[in-house]
Design an enzyme around this catalytic site. Structure first.
Site, PDB file in Angstrom:
ATOM      1  CB  SER A 133      -1.012   0.315   1.225  1.00  0.00           C
ATOM      2  OG  SER A 133      -1.834  -1.094   1.209  1.00  0.00           O
ATOM      3  CG  HIS A 154      -1.583  -0.438  -4.219  1.00  0.00           C
ATOM      4  ND1 HIS A 154      -1.914   0.621  -4.270  1.00  0.00           N
ATOM      5  CD2 HIS A 154      -2.276  -1.181  -3.453  1.00  0.00           C
ATOM      6  CE1 HIS A 154      -2.646   0.773  -3.054  1.00  0.00           C
ATOM      7  NE2 HIS A 154      -2.694  -0.359  -2.475  1.00  0.00           N
ATOM      8  CD  GLU A 166      -2.176   4.014  -6.582  1.00  0.00           C
ATOM      9  OE1 GLU A 166      -2.391   5.126  -6.447  1.00  0.00           O
ATOM     10  OE2 GLU A 166      -1.571   3.243  -5.666  1.00  0.00           O
ATOM     11  CG  ASN A 204      -3.276   3.799  -0.311  1.00  0.00           C
ATOM     12  OD1 ASN A 204      -4.474   3.939  -0.398  1.00  0.00           O
ATOM     13  ND2 ASN A 204      -2.759   2.759  -0.120  1.00  0.00           N
TER      14      ASN A 204
HETATM   15  N1  3HC Z   1     -15.984  -7.380  -0.659  1.00  0.00           N
HETATM   16  C1  3HC Z   1     -15.945  -7.873  -2.081  1.00  0.00           C
HETATM   17  N2  3HC Z   1     -17.010  -7.282  -2.536  1.00  0.00           N
HETATM   18  C2  3HC Z   1     -17.905  -6.340  -2.222  1.00  0.00           C
HETATM   19  C3  3HC Z   1     -17.844  -6.135  -1.111  1.00  0.00           C
HETATM   20  C4  3HC Z   1     -16.787  -6.415  -0.181  1.00  0.00           C
HETATM   21  N3  3HC Z   1     -16.700  -6.220   1.170  1.00  0.00           N
HETATM   22  N4  3HC Z   1     -18.521  -4.942  -0.722  1.00  0.00           N
HETATM   23  C5  3HC Z   1     -19.412  -5.027  -2.053  1.00  0.00           C
HETATM   24  N5  3HC Z   1     -18.727  -5.692  -3.202  1.00  0.00           N
HETATM   25  C6  3HC Z   1     -19.085  -5.847  -4.139  1.00  0.00           C
HETATM   26  C7  3HC Z   1     -20.475  -6.475  -4.540  1.00  0.00           C
HETATM   27  O1  3HC Z   1     -20.392  -7.976  -4.607  1.00  0.00           O
HETATM   28  C8  3HC Z   1     -20.962  -5.999  -5.798  1.00  0.00           C
HETATM   29  O2  3HC Z   1     -20.336  -6.727  -7.130  1.00  0.00           O
HETATM   30  P1  3HC Z   1     -21.014  -6.616  -8.359  1.00  0.00           P
HETATM   31  O3  3HC Z   1     -21.338  -5.274  -8.802  1.00  0.00           O
HETATM   32  O4  3HC Z   1     -20.091  -7.710  -9.079  1.00  0.00           O
HETATM   33  O5  3HC Z   1     -22.482  -7.284  -7.996  1.00  0.00           O
HETATM   34  C9  3HC Z   1     -20.362  -4.561  -5.878  1.00  0.00           C
HETATM   35  O6  3HC Z   1     -19.182  -4.673  -4.842  1.00  0.00           O
HETATM   36  C10 3HC Z   1     -21.195  -3.631  -5.369  1.00  0.00           C
HETATM   37  O7  3HC Z   1     -21.737  -3.945  -4.074  1.00  0.00           O
HETATM   38  P2  3HC Z   1     -23.255  -3.344  -3.466  1.00  0.00           P
HETATM   39  O8  3HC Z   1     -24.125  -3.016  -4.618  1.00  0.00           O
HETATM   40  O9  3HC Z   1     -23.742  -4.568  -2.522  1.00  0.00           O
HETATM   41  O10 3HC Z   1     -22.717  -2.223  -2.535  1.00  0.00           O
HETATM   42  P3  3HC Z   1     -22.321  -0.698  -2.706  1.00  0.00           P
HETATM   43  O11 3HC Z   1     -22.976  -0.285  -4.224  1.00  0.00           O
HETATM   44  O12 3HC Z   1     -22.592  -0.083  -1.741  1.00  0.00           O
HETATM   45  O13 3HC Z   1     -20.655  -0.685  -3.143  1.00  0.00           O
HETATM   46  C11 3HC Z   1     -18.561  -0.847  -2.537  1.00  0.00           C
HETATM   47  C12 3HC Z   1     -19.878  -1.406  -2.035  1.00  0.00           C
HETATM   48  C13 3HC Z   1     -17.959  -1.159  -3.823  1.00  0.00           C
HETATM   49  C14 3HC Z   1     -17.432  -1.337  -1.472  1.00  0.00           C
HETATM   50  C15 3HC Z   1     -18.595   0.596  -2.481  1.00  0.00           C
HETATM   51  O14 3HC Z   1     -19.312   1.160  -1.271  1.00  0.00           O
HETATM   52  C16 3HC Z   1     -17.430   1.485  -2.562  1.00  0.00           C
HETATM   53  O15 3HC Z   1     -16.869   1.765  -3.739  1.00  0.00           O
HETATM   54  N6  3HC Z   1     -16.792   1.954  -1.613  1.00  0.00           N
HETATM   55  C17 3HC Z   1     -15.297   2.360  -1.545  1.00  0.00           C
HETATM   56  C18 3HC Z   1     -14.230   1.402  -1.637  1.00  0.00           C
HETATM   57  C19 3HC Z   1     -12.941   2.160  -1.588  1.00  0.00           C
HETATM   58  O16 3HC Z   1     -12.751   3.461  -1.785  1.00  0.00           O
HETATM   59  N7  3HC Z   1     -11.775   1.279  -1.816  1.00  0.00           N
HETATM   60  C20 3HC Z   1     -10.359   1.671  -1.849  1.00  0.00           C
HETATM   61  C21 3HC Z   1      -9.889   1.616  -0.362  1.00  0.00           C
HETATM   62  S1  3HC Z   1      -8.105   2.115  -0.241  1.00  0.00           S
HETATM   63  C22 3HC Z   1      -7.478   0.865  -0.883  1.00  0.00           C
HETATM   64  O17 3HC Z   1      -7.989  -0.546  -0.989  1.00  0.00           O
HETATM   65  C23 3HC Z   1      -6.035   0.780  -0.846  1.00  0.00           C
HETATM   66  C24 3HC Z   1      -5.293  -0.429  -0.226  1.00  0.00           C
HETATM   67  O18 3HC Z   1      -3.873   0.070  -0.199  1.00  0.00           O
HETATM   68  C25 3HC Z   1      -5.394  -0.001   1.576  1.00  0.00           C
END
Ligand code: 3HC
Length: 296
Positions: A133, A154, A166, A204
């Site tokens: 990350s 990433h 990334e 990040n």
């Molecule tokens: N794990 C796996 N898949 C998930 C999930 C989870 N916890 N939550 C939701 N999903 C999937 C669902 O299965 C669904 O998939 P599909 O489109 O293939 O059917 C899709 O995501 C959309 O899910 P939902 O309709 O149930 O839910 P939302 O529309 O509320 O979306 C979300 C959920 C995709 C998690 C959305 O809230 C989102 O995009 N959140 C922001 C996530 C984000 O910013 N991530 C980056 C974090 S930083 C990072 O990762 C960097 C690292 O270095 C730490």
């Protein structure tokens, strides 16, 4: 196999061109494995323990099963994808992989020693990527004997859903390593952005100061956790608020990222928020442990 053409133009690369290796068995490893399986790759996951391997397989098959239930995946396609997933506890089994991505805990010592081991088992001509990350990819690469074949790939959490990856270019990486990484990301159906090896890369570096500030805002009493989450969803159209996102990413990972950014800036305003440090010390790491800022 869809990934054949990727290596056709790179004759120096391994002749076994279909297998992605993943070292690790956590949330990100499982997500990356699923993405690659659905893109047509054979996937070999190395976990240190049988238990980790079993849990990863269960996680991937649960997620593939949900796709079938939602009518987004044919049963036959799921079964065929699941058959292409194999696991091992022996790092040497990754020797037949053209690309190996390490996706273990965000700890410099562990990643460094894993990359060193991978360098000794993965044949010359294959590339080694880290899903770190925030750690310096150049430093990790320099721990190996062949730093030219090391880069960052990433993925974001949840890897199955987030469209971006990334690709981090350390100073040491050869152009062909970067070309293969970018082509691999495209074959996974993701959008690649190429980033210099700066702390936090793009996402990040911008995201975690905001998440850290949200916690400090709550600690100051400006607003409640629920209202801060509601404000960023309703006021900025973010898909989830900062506390929900911290719990999704994992508080241990979040703390490690914030600590790295803080060490890089040296600015006391960037120090980790107290409640984040406390929750991690108490073992409340977010969704994965059932409790973080919220209880699941
Ligand atoms: N794990 C796996 N898949 C998930 C999930 C989870 N916890 N939550 C939701 N999903 C999937 C669902 O299965 C669904 O998939 P599909 O489109 O293939 O059917 C899709 O995501 C959309 O899910 P939902 O309709 O149930 O839910 P939302 O529309 O509320 O979306 C979300 C959920 C995709 C998690 C959305 O809230 C989102 O995009 N959140 C922001 C996530 C984000 O910013 N991530 C980056 C974090 S930083 C990072 O990762 C960097 C690292 O270095 C730490």
């Amino acid at each position: 196999m869809g990934n054949y053409s990727l290596f056709m133009s790179l004759p120096s690369f391994s002749s076994d061109i279909s297998t992605l290796g993943i070292a690790g068995s956590g949330i990100m490893a499982a997500g990356i494995a699923e993405v690659a399986l659905l893109a047509g790759f054979d996937v070999m996951v190395r976990s240190r323990s049988e238990r980790g391997a079993t849990e990863l397989v269960a996680q991937v098959s649960k997620s593939l099963g949900r796709r079938v239930e939602r009518g987004k995946l044919e049963i036959q396609v799921r079964d065929e994808a699941a058959r292409r997933l194999t696991t091992t506890t022996n790092l040497g089994d990754l020797a037949r992989c053209s690309i190996v991505i390490e996706s273990v805990v965000e700890d410099k010592e562990q990643k460094t020693s894993l990359l060193r081991e991978l360098d000794s088992v993965v044949p010359t001509g294959s590339i080694i990527a880290t899903n770190t990350s925030t750690l310096s990819v150049s430093e990790l690469a320099l721990a190996t004997m062949q730093p030219d074949r090391v880069c960052g790939i990433h993925f974001f959490n949840p890897a199955t859903t987030m469209p971006l990856v990334e690709v981090i270019r350390p100073l040491t990486a050869s152009q062909s390593t970067i070309d293969v990484a970018i082509a691999f990301v495209a074959m996974c159906g993701k959008e690649a952005v190429l980033v210099r090896d700066d702390p936090g890369f793009i996402v990040n570096a911008l995201l975690f100061p905001y998440l850290n500030d949200a916690i400090k805002m709550m600690e100051r009493g400006t607003a409640s956790m629920d209202d801060i989450d509601a404000a960023m969803k309703g006021g900025c159209n973010f898909p989830m608020g900062p506390f929900a996102l911290l719990d999704l990413v994992g508080l241990d990972t979040s703390l490690s990222i914030i600590e790295t950014l803080y060490a890089a800036s040296g600015n006391t305003a960037d120090c980790p928020a107290e409640s984040l440090v406390r929750l991690v010390a108490d073992g409340h790491l977010g969704r994965k442990t059932g409790r973080g800022f919220r209880t699941y």
